[in-house]
Write a protein that holds these residues in place. Structure first.
Motif, PDB file in Angstrom:
ATOM      1  N   ASP A 170       0.833  -1.197   0.000  1.00 38.56           N
ATOM      2  CA  ASP A 170       0.000   0.000   0.000  1.00 38.56           C
ATOM      3  C   ASP A 170       0.875   1.258   0.000  1.00 38.56           C
ATOM      4  O   ASP A 170       1.948   1.293   0.597  1.00 38.56           O
ATOM      5  N   TYR A 171       0.383   2.278  -0.683  1.00 37.58           N
ATOM      6  CA  TYR A 171       1.162   3.504  -0.857  1.00 37.58           C
ATOM      7  C   TYR A 171       1.438   4.203   0.471  1.00 37.58           C
ATOM      8  O   TYR A 171       2.542   4.651   0.719  1.00 37.58           O
ATOM      9  N   LYS A 172       0.444   4.280   1.354  1.00 39.00           N
ATOM     10  CA  LYS A 172       0.599   5.009   2.611  1.00 39.00           C
ATOM     11  C   LYS A 172       1.738   4.443   3.455  1.00 39.00           C
ATOM     12  O   LYS A 172       2.576   5.181   3.951  1.00 39.00           O
ATOM     13  N   THR A 173       1.783   3.130   3.626  1.00 37.27           N
ATOM     14  CA  THR A 173       2.857   2.523   4.419  1.00 37.27           C
ATOM     15  C   THR A 173       4.207   2.791   3.778  1.00 37.27           C
ATOM     16  O   THR A 173       5.162   3.185   4.453  1.00 37.27           O
ATOM     17  N   ASN A 174       4.295   2.601   2.474  1.00 37.76           N
ATOM     18  CA  ASN A 174       5.552   2.855   1.772  1.00 37.76           C
ATOM     19  C   ASN A 174       5.962   4.318   1.892  1.00 37.76           C
ATOM     20  O   ASN A 174       7.126   4.622   2.143  1.00 37.76           O
ATOM     21  N   TYR A 175       5.011   5.219   1.734  1.00 42.98           N
ATOM     22  CA  TYR A 175       5.324   6.642   1.822  1.00 42.98           C
ATOM     23  C   TYR A 175       5.753   7.012   3.244  1.00 42.98           C
ATOM     24  O   TYR A 175       6.770   7.687   3.444  1.00 42.98           O
ATOM     25  N   ASP A 176       4.986   6.567   4.220  1.00 47.99           N
ATOM     26  CA  ASP A 176       5.291   6.921   5.620  1.00 47.99           C
ATOM     27  C   ASP A 176       6.668   6.433   6.049  1.00 47.99           C
ATOM     28  O   ASP A 176       7.420   7.166   6.691  1.00 47.99           O
ATOM     29  N   VAL A 177       7.006   5.198   5.711  1.00 43.69           N
ATOM     30  CA  VAL A 177       8.295   4.637   6.132  1.00 43.69           C
ATOM     31  C   VAL A 177       9.434   5.142   5.259  1.00 43.69           C
ATOM     32  O   VAL A 177      10.458   5.614   5.765  1.00 43.69           O
ATOM     33  N   THR A 178       9.265   5.069   3.960  1.00 43.73           N
ATOM     34  CA  THR A 178      10.374   5.356   3.057  1.00 43.73           C
ATOM     35  C   THR A 178      10.592   6.846   2.828  1.00 43.73           C
ATOM     36  O   THR A 178      11.728   7.328   2.929  1.00 43.73           O
TER      37      THR A 178
END
Length: 194
Positions: free
Chosen positions: A73-81
């Protein structure tokens, strides 16, 4: 070292200790810290600026491996990365850490997944940060403890044929984990990698 309890992180930490390096590992889950027992452990998360500020205190180099592997999911990837890298850059600046070595991915070149798109965004943040940054784009890193290539090799040994998705022209560039670790460590003092 961010991502110290992951596949590549555990190999990196072991090699840094073998070379008598003093290291601090950012760990989200204290129970996983058993994999890196000898380390100076900082409990935190890429999304937690305070934890990153504490983790980077009195450090000279950050090797940034943390990634939301297995999350699409984009949100998890965006938040972490992305947000996480932004937090890490700010924490490093406040603690006068000039050097960051970031393990990105060849997926940043392709940009067809949330993982690849956010890796590319994180790369851009590092390049604009004014820090002494090195970005390595790993492909298929394999070795003891991986969950990708080793599983594929077990399937190939087990079954007489393996279906290849697509037209078969997609190229992979496997990298043995020990070689990836040597490359990461080699970047620490080599100014030409900045």
């Amino acid at each position: 070292v961010t991502g110290a309890t992951g596949f590549i992180g555990t190999h990196l930490v072991r090699e840094l200790y073998r070379r008598n390096c003093k290291i601090r590992c950012l760990v989200r889950d204290k129970s996983k810290a058993m994999r890196i027992r000898k380390s100076d452990i900082a409990i935190g998360d890429m999304r937690d600026f305070g934890g990153l500020l504490e983790a980077t205190e009195n450090c000279s180099v950050v090797i940034h491996l943390a990634a939301p592997v297995g999350h699409d999911d984009y949100k998890t990837n965006y938040d972490v990365t992305v947000s996480g890298t932004e937090n890490l850059i700010e924490a490093c600046k406040r603690n006068n850490v000039r050097r960051i070595i970031f393990l990105s991915s060849v997926m940043a070149l392709i940009g067809q997944s949330n993982y690849g798109r956010t890796k590319l965004e994180a790369e851009k943040l590092l390049l604009r940060s004014g820090m002494d940054a090195t970005i390595l784009r790993g492909d298929w890193i394999y070795g003891d403890g991986d969950w990708g290539l080793s599983r594929l090799l077990r399937l190939i040994k087990k079954y007489p044929f393996i279906p290849i998705p697509g037209n078969g022209n997609y190229r992979k560039r496997p990298i043995y984990v020990d070689d990836a670790v040597k490359s990461l460590i080699g970047c620490i003092r080599r100014k030409e990698t900045i």
